[in-house]
Write an enzyme that holds these catalytic residues in place. Structure first.
Site, PDB file in Angstrom:
ATOM      1  CE  LYS A  97      28.194   5.880  49.175  1.00 31.23           C
ATOM      2  NZ  LYS A  97      29.542   5.475  49.479  1.00 31.23           N
ATOM      3  CE  LYS A 101      29.215   7.707  53.046  1.00 30.59           C
ATOM      4  NZ  LYS A 101      30.675   7.815  52.908  1.00 30.59           N
TER       5      LYS A 101
HETATM    6  N1  HSE Z   1      33.787   6.981  48.821  1.00 31.31           N
HETATM    7  C1  HSE Z   1      33.323   6.773  50.149  1.00 31.31           C
HETATM    8  C2  HSE Z   1      34.305   7.436  51.115  1.00 31.31           C
HETATM    9  C3  HSE Z   1      33.207   5.312  50.419  1.00 31.31           C
HETATM   10  O1  HSE Z   1      35.388   7.826  50.674  1.00 31.31           O
HETATM   11  O2  HSE Z   1      33.984   7.594  52.273  1.00 31.31           O
HETATM   12  C4  HSE Z   1      32.451   4.964  51.654  1.00 31.31           C
HETATM   13  O3  HSE Z   1      31.112   5.405  51.577  1.00 31.31           O
END
Ligand code: HSE
Length: 399
Positions: free
Chosen positions: A100, A200
């Site tokens: 991402k 995101k």
């Molecule tokens: N560290 C991220 C989470 C992993 O806990 O969602 C997935 O992108």
């Protein structure tokens, strides 16, 4: 025969290799062609691993092999993943990624390079782990003007908040568990401060608008200030506390933010627990729709990468549609948004807070503090008022 190279044999990369092996026949039947992993690029050796013979340390071996049509980039981080992805695309090799950070930083540029070179740059696994959301936004939701996205987009923080709410668990212990289970980022600050969810929602907002929304412009707050009493109050009000990534269209303006919110029992995001993620989206024609599934973890995330591999295999030399231009979108001020707020203050300032806010109700959990839910007001108005009151303990937005 489709031959694939996997860059990075860590949590997600090893999951991609496992799925292409365990589900090989079903994948091949859906592709109409056999498929295998030919190379795995990693700095390390893996003595005794069943794929030991596929490990290479020199990326040029992959780049210069004309048999490799698809590269899975599961390295994470911007460098060297950016250069590696660009080099593959310039050679006409499609790239499928779970990265991402790279997608948020260079997504539209890499999509453009892919187009110019007759291949594709796909990134289903970059948002929501195993949840199909990027492909639906590009296809099934194409008729919609999307008005709002509300997402639980980080598995680690949702896992922590769920355990704290349900078991009164200690923050540090639960974070450690999330790390051991392979959910957390290498630096968990990215999870708990909301940066991961911020990246995101920047990607989803870009797909929502067709322009580039930068993570740096997304207002981001994490979960580190949430304490056990907050959960008691939430429980008393029938609400859950969730880290929500939000993008909204107000008139001609878009806003995007990440912050903890209290969510009512009647909202579908209220029941999204543990490592599960969900994206609740409102289209102008479709209305509300929710996508739900495992937002982190080896096989769930790897499954999304492999779904992209299949898409690339089915669409050799064809462009898979994705509208995301390099033009930057200037976000509106999130402080103009109207909402309600939950406020905790020391009992000594009860009078001040009662005078300032038209509040809907007060909630009692201890004798030493006073808590209330405000009426609807803009964030700017709320901040003005709350900053003028002494002894404020904390406050949380309501969704
Ligand atoms: N560290 C991220 C989470 C992993 O806990 O969602 C997935 O992108």
């Amino acid at each position: 025969m489709i031959k694939v190279a996997v860059l990075g044999y860590g949590t997600v990369g090893s999951g991609v290799v496992q799925i292409l092996d365990d589900n090989n026949s079903v994948i091949a039947s859906r592709l109409g062609e056999d498929i295998e992993v030919k190379y795995i690029l990693d700095l390390r050796d893996f003595p005794g691993d069943k794929n030991e013979g596929k490990i290479v340390h020199d990326y040029n071996v992959i780049l210069e092999d004309p048999e490799i049509g698809i590269v899975c980039e599961t390295m994470g981080g911007v460098n060297p993943a950016y250069q590696f992805s660009k080099d593959a695309l310039l050679k006409g090799k499609s790239v499928c990624t779970s990265n991402k950070e790279l997608v948020e930083n260079h997504g539209p540029e890499l999509i453009k390079i892919a187009r110019e070179n007759g291949c594709n740059y796909l990134f289903e696994a970059s948002v929501g782990g195993g949840i199909p959301i990027i492909r639906p936004m590009n296809t099934s939701l194409a008729p919609e003007n999307i008005q709002k996205i509300m997402g639980i987009l980080n598995g680690t923080t949702n896992f922590i908040l769920t355990k704290m709410a349900g078991e009164g668990a200690n923050y540090d212990d639960v974070l450690k568990q999330a790390q051991e289970m392979g959910y957390a980022e290498r630096n968990p600050e990215a999870d708990v401060e909301g940066y991961d969810a911020g990246r995101k929602i920047a990607i989803l907002s870009s797909l929502m608008t067709g322009k580039t929304v930068k993570f740096a412009d997304v207002h981001t707050e994490g979960i580190t200030k949430i304490d056990t009493l907050d959960f008691e109050y939430a429980k008393k009000m029938g609400k859950a506390i969730k880290l929500i990534a939000m993008a909204e269209k107000n008139g001609d303006e878009y806003t995007a933010m990440v912050a903890p919110f209290m969510i009512g029992a009647d909202h579908p995001l209220n029941g999204v627990n543990g490592v599960f993620n969900a994206i609740y989206l409102t289209g102008d024609m479709l209305g509300d729709v929710m996508f739900y599934g495992q937002g982190a973890g080896k096989l769930a995330t790897a499954s999304a990468v492999v779904s992209d591999v299949i898409d690339c295999g089915r669409n050799k030399n064809k462009e898979i549609p994705c509208v995301w231009s390099e033009e930057k979108l200037t976000l509106g001020d999130y402080k103009k948004t109207e909402r309600q707020f939950f406020v905790r203050i020391d009992m000594r300032s009860r009078g001040q807070v009662v005078n300032k806010f038209s509040y809907l109700k007060s909630i009692e959990v201890t004798d030493t503090e006073f808590a209330l839910v405000t009426g609807k007001m803009t964030e700017a108005d709320f901040l003005d008022k709350i900053n003028s009151i002494d002894n404020v303990i904390s406050w949380i937005r309501l969704a």
